[in-house]
Design a protein around this motif. Structure first.
Motif, mmCIF file in Angstrom:
data_model
loop_
_atom_site.group_PDB
_atom_site.id
_atom_site.type_symbol
_atom_site.label_atom_id
_atom_site.label_comp_id
_atom_site.label_asym_id
_atom_site.label_seq_id
_atom_site.Cartn_x
_atom_site.Cartn_y
_atom_site.Cartn_z
ATOM 1 N N PHE A 106 -28.674 29.538 17.293
ATOM 2 C CA PHE A 106 -29.317 29.842 18.638
ATOM 3 C C PHE A 106 -29.904 28.761 19.279
ATOM 4 N N PRO A 107 -29.878 28.078 20.249
ATOM 5 C CA PRO A 107 -30.882 27.173 20.893
ATOM 6 C C PRO A 107 -32.231 27.865 21.176
ATOM 7 N N PRO A 108 -33.299 27.038 21.058
ATOM 8 C CA PRO A 108 -34.784 27.782 21.136
ATOM 9 C C PRO A 108 -34.813 28.333 22.466
ATOM 10 N N VAL A 109 -35.312 29.481 22.796
ATOM 11 C CA VAL A 109 -35.470 30.052 24.100
ATOM 12 C C VAL A 109 -36.193 29.206 25.043
ATOM 13 N N ALA A 110 -37.558 28.598 24.777
ATOM 14 C CA ALA A 110 -38.517 27.832 25.321
ATOM 15 C C ALA A 110 -37.805 26.276 25.552
ATOM 16 N N GLY A 111 -36.901 25.975 24.913
ATOM 17 C CA GLY A 111 -36.454 24.485 24.808
ATOM 18 C C GLY A 111 -36.543 23.924 23.649
ATOM 19 N N HIS A 112 -35.836 22.701 23.357
ATOM 20 C CA HIS A 112 -35.844 21.876 22.255
ATOM 21 C C HIS A 112 -37.285 21.313 21.892
ATOM 22 N N ASN A 113 -37.754 20.901 23.211
ATOM 23 C CA ASN A 113 -39.303 20.326 22.934
ATOM 24 C C ASN A 113 -40.409 21.358 22.484
ATOM 25 N N ARG A 114 -39.921 22.640 22.447
ATOM 26 C CA ARG A 114 -40.930 23.642 21.927
ATOM 27 C C ARG A 114 -40.435 24.140 20.761
ATOM 28 N N ALA A 115 -39.567 23.682 20.020
ATOM 29 C CA ALA A 115 -38.947 24.169 18.801
ATOM 30 C C ALA A 115 -39.810 24.012 17.647
ATOM 31 N N LEU A 116 -39.776 24.711 16.493
ATOM 32 C CA LEU A 116 -40.639 24.330 15.458
ATOM 33 C C LEU A 116 -40.177 23.130 14.841
ATOM 34 N N TYR A 117 -38.843 22.575 15.082
ATOM 35 C CA TYR A 117 -38.529 21.389 14.605
ATOM 36 C C TYR A 117 -38.816 20.361 15.397
ATOM 37 N N SER A 118 -39.408 20.584 16.546
ATOM 38 C CA SER A 118 -39.945 19.433 17.413
ATOM 39 C C SER A 118 -40.774 18.468 16.876
ATOM 40 N N GLN A 119 -40.418 16.994 16.920
ATOM 41 C CA GLN A 119 -41.299 15.932 16.044
ATOM 42 C C GLN A 119 -42.404 15.660 17.074
ATOM 43 N N ARG A 120 -42.263 16.014 18.408
ATOM 44 C CA ARG A 120 -43.575 15.669 19.336
ATOM 45 C C ARG A 120 -43.736 16.950 20.129
ATOM 46 N N PRO A 121 -44.600 17.830 19.467
ATOM 47 C CA PRO A 121 -44.959 19.128 20.065
ATOM 48 C C PRO A 121 -45.733 18.812 21.411
ATOM 49 N N THR A 122 -45.413 19.563 22.565
ATOM 50 C CA THR A 122 -45.910 19.315 23.971
ATOM 51 C C THR A 122 -47.006 19.916 24.235
ATOM 52 N N SER A 123 -47.660 20.706 23.320
ATOM 53 C CA SER A 123 -49.032 21.301 23.817
ATOM 54 C C SER A 123 -49.617 21.968 22.265
ATOM 55 N N ASN A 124 -51.000 22.064 22.485
ATOM 56 C CA ASN A 124 -51.728 22.278 21.406
ATOM 57 C C ASN A 124 -51.162 23.595 20.545
ATOM 58 N N LYS A 125 -50.496 24.780 21.389
ATOM 59 C CA LYS A 125 -49.918 25.877 20.586
ATOM 60 C C LYS A 125 -48.742 25.330 20.003
ATOM 61 N N CYS A 126 -48.030 24.445 20.499
ATOM 62 C CA CYS A 126 -46.925 24.018 19.970
ATOM 63 C C CYS A 126 -47.186 23.173 18.685
ATOM 64 N N GLN A 127 -48.045 22.725 18.697
ATOM 65 C CA GLN A 127 -48.570 21.529 17.351
ATOM 66 C C GLN A 127 -48.904 22.695 16.254
ATOM 67 N N LEU A 128 -49.728 23.634 16.762
ATOM 68 C CA LEU A 128 -50.292 24.685 15.549
ATOM 69 C C LEU A 128 -49.046 25.236 15.377
#
Length: 427
Positions: A106-128
């Motif tokens: 399934f694709p990430p509900v919040a979008g690929h840029n917020r997925a656990l596998y994202s190489q460039r987290p878009t926010s501090n929460k995503c980075q955490l």
């Protein structure tokens, strides 16, 4: 290997040891045995007399039912929206955390840029979240396909996951499109396809001779019915805005339905659970139903039914008193939402959390094996031809990079396991 690692970790704990926290990820596409592995782990905990030490969670209610667990929100007392957990359950440090899944299903509900596998987290929460995820250094990939036995389709599906289908693959896939000349169109008038139709509920009523009940939601504000303008506003709202309680629901005895809210996952009354309507009990406030309406086969109710008995497709609970196995009662649920602005109006809705189950999204199928299915991979219409790029392009470049990292961790896990289990690998 996965089972052995978990079993040895549990054995050490039960014998007074204090091993390092086990952080394990088990990857595997559908049909490679993730659910069977979890069943084996569950049995091991039960046989060891420590079933209470195992918590099983899933992100959706129907998936939680399939594994005999709870939703992650329910187990961690997490609110559905924003806010803090309602208890400290989530704070306790577990001795082991094992995550099973497949990034490709399934694709990430919040979008690929917020997925656990994202190489460039878009926010501090995503980075955490990314930082926590990369702490899981015991990684196993289940690769033996158990469900799919056709070698041709096994190869096609493997290439489709990574957008590497060949022209021959695309030709084979197109043979399944109903509008293609060489498609072997099944007979939709016989099982198992008889349950699917563009207007399945109406067709079921016509074929069965049962009465179609059109059940409105009971909406009120401050204990009073809504006025006409408020009714019009509410009628245009999506189920998402009314907590999955529909404005109007069509019910026919023996029709296929799906539950739309998590009511009791231990009883398989969860969002996505499917079954058939066995009985419909009307609200005592309903007026007498005219014989003409019964003859016409269609009755407009004033209130939601007081009770509906559902025979679930999957239910491991013992039979309830007075009901056969798999049958459970369902009563209307309540929700609250607001309409308008300056000032807004708070509406209370009372309705059965049901929807016809002749068609549903892929997310609703999570964790289930469905033997016969029609799939629409388009966006606007059903059962049509598709864009080749769906099968020629990788779902995400970030995911491709992550898969390389996962492969490295899988090899490291194998080497470590082999070094500590030489007797298993020595011929």
């Amino acid at each position: 290997m996965a089972f052995t690692i978990i079993a040895e970790h549990l054995h050490e704990i039960l014998h007074g040891g204090d091993p390092p926290q086990l952080l394990m990820v088990i990857h595997g596409q559908g049909g490679t045995g993730k659910t069977r592995l979890l069943q084996a782990i569950t049995k091991m905990f039960c046989d060891a007399g420590c079933a209470e030490r195992l918590a099983k969670t899933a992100l959706s209610g129907v998936a939680a039912c399939q594994i005999g667990g709870k939703t992650l929100h329910s187990w961690g007392t997490l609110p559905a929206g924003k806010g803090m957990p309602r208890s400290d359950t989530w704070i306790n440090r577990p001795s082991a955390v094992v995550v099973l899944g497949d990034f490709h299903q399934f694709p990430p509900v919040a979008g690929h840029n917020r997925a656990l596998y994202s190489q460039r987290p878009t926010s501090n929460k995503c980075q955490l979240g990314r930082n926590i995820y990369t702490e899981f250094n015991t990684v196993i990939n289940l690769s033996q396909q158990i469900r799919i036995t056709d070698p041709v389709w096994l190869d096609i599906l493997g290439r489709a996951r990574i957008g590497a289908c060949t022209s021959e693959d695309l030709s084979e896939i197109r043979r399944l499109v109903l509008t293609m000349e060489d498609c072997k169109v099944p007979d939709f008038s016989v099982a198992p396809w008889i349950r699917w139709n563009n207007r399945a509920t109406e067709k079921h009523r016509a074929q069965s001779g049962e009465v179609l009940f059109i059940c409105p939601a009971e909406d009120s504000t401050h204990g009073l019915p809504l006025d006409l303008q408020q009714c019009l506003t509410v009628a245009g709202m999506s189920p998402k805005d009314t907590e999955q309680l529909p404005t109007r629901l069509k019910l026919v005895k023996n029709m296929r339905v799906m539950i739309t809210r998590n009511l009791a996952t231990t009883a398989n009354l969860s969002n996505g659970s499917r079954g058939s309507v066995v009985e419909i009990k009307l609200d005592v406030r309903e007026d007498h139903i005219a014989d003409e309406a019964i003859t016409e086969g269609q009755v407009f109710l004033q209130y939601p039914p007081a009770l509906v008995i559902i025979e679930l497709d999957y239910c491991e609970l013992p039979a309830l008193r007075g009901l056969p196995q798999h049958q459970v009662p369902l009563t209307p649920e309540k929700c609250h939402f607001t309409i308008g602005s300056g000032p807004s109006t708070r509406v209370t809705r009372r309705q059965l959390p049901l929807t016809p189950a002749y068609a549903f999204t892929d997310f609703k199928s999570q964790g289930q094996t469905i033997e016969h299915v029609l799939v629409d991979i388009g966006r606007t219409t059903l059962l049509r031809d598709f864009d080749n790029n769906l099968f020629l392009r990788h779902p995400s470049e970030d995911l491709r990079i992550e898969e390389s990292r996962i492969e490295g961790l899988v090899e490291e896990t194998k080497k470590l396991f082999k070094s500590t289990h030489q007797q298993v690998f020595t011929l």
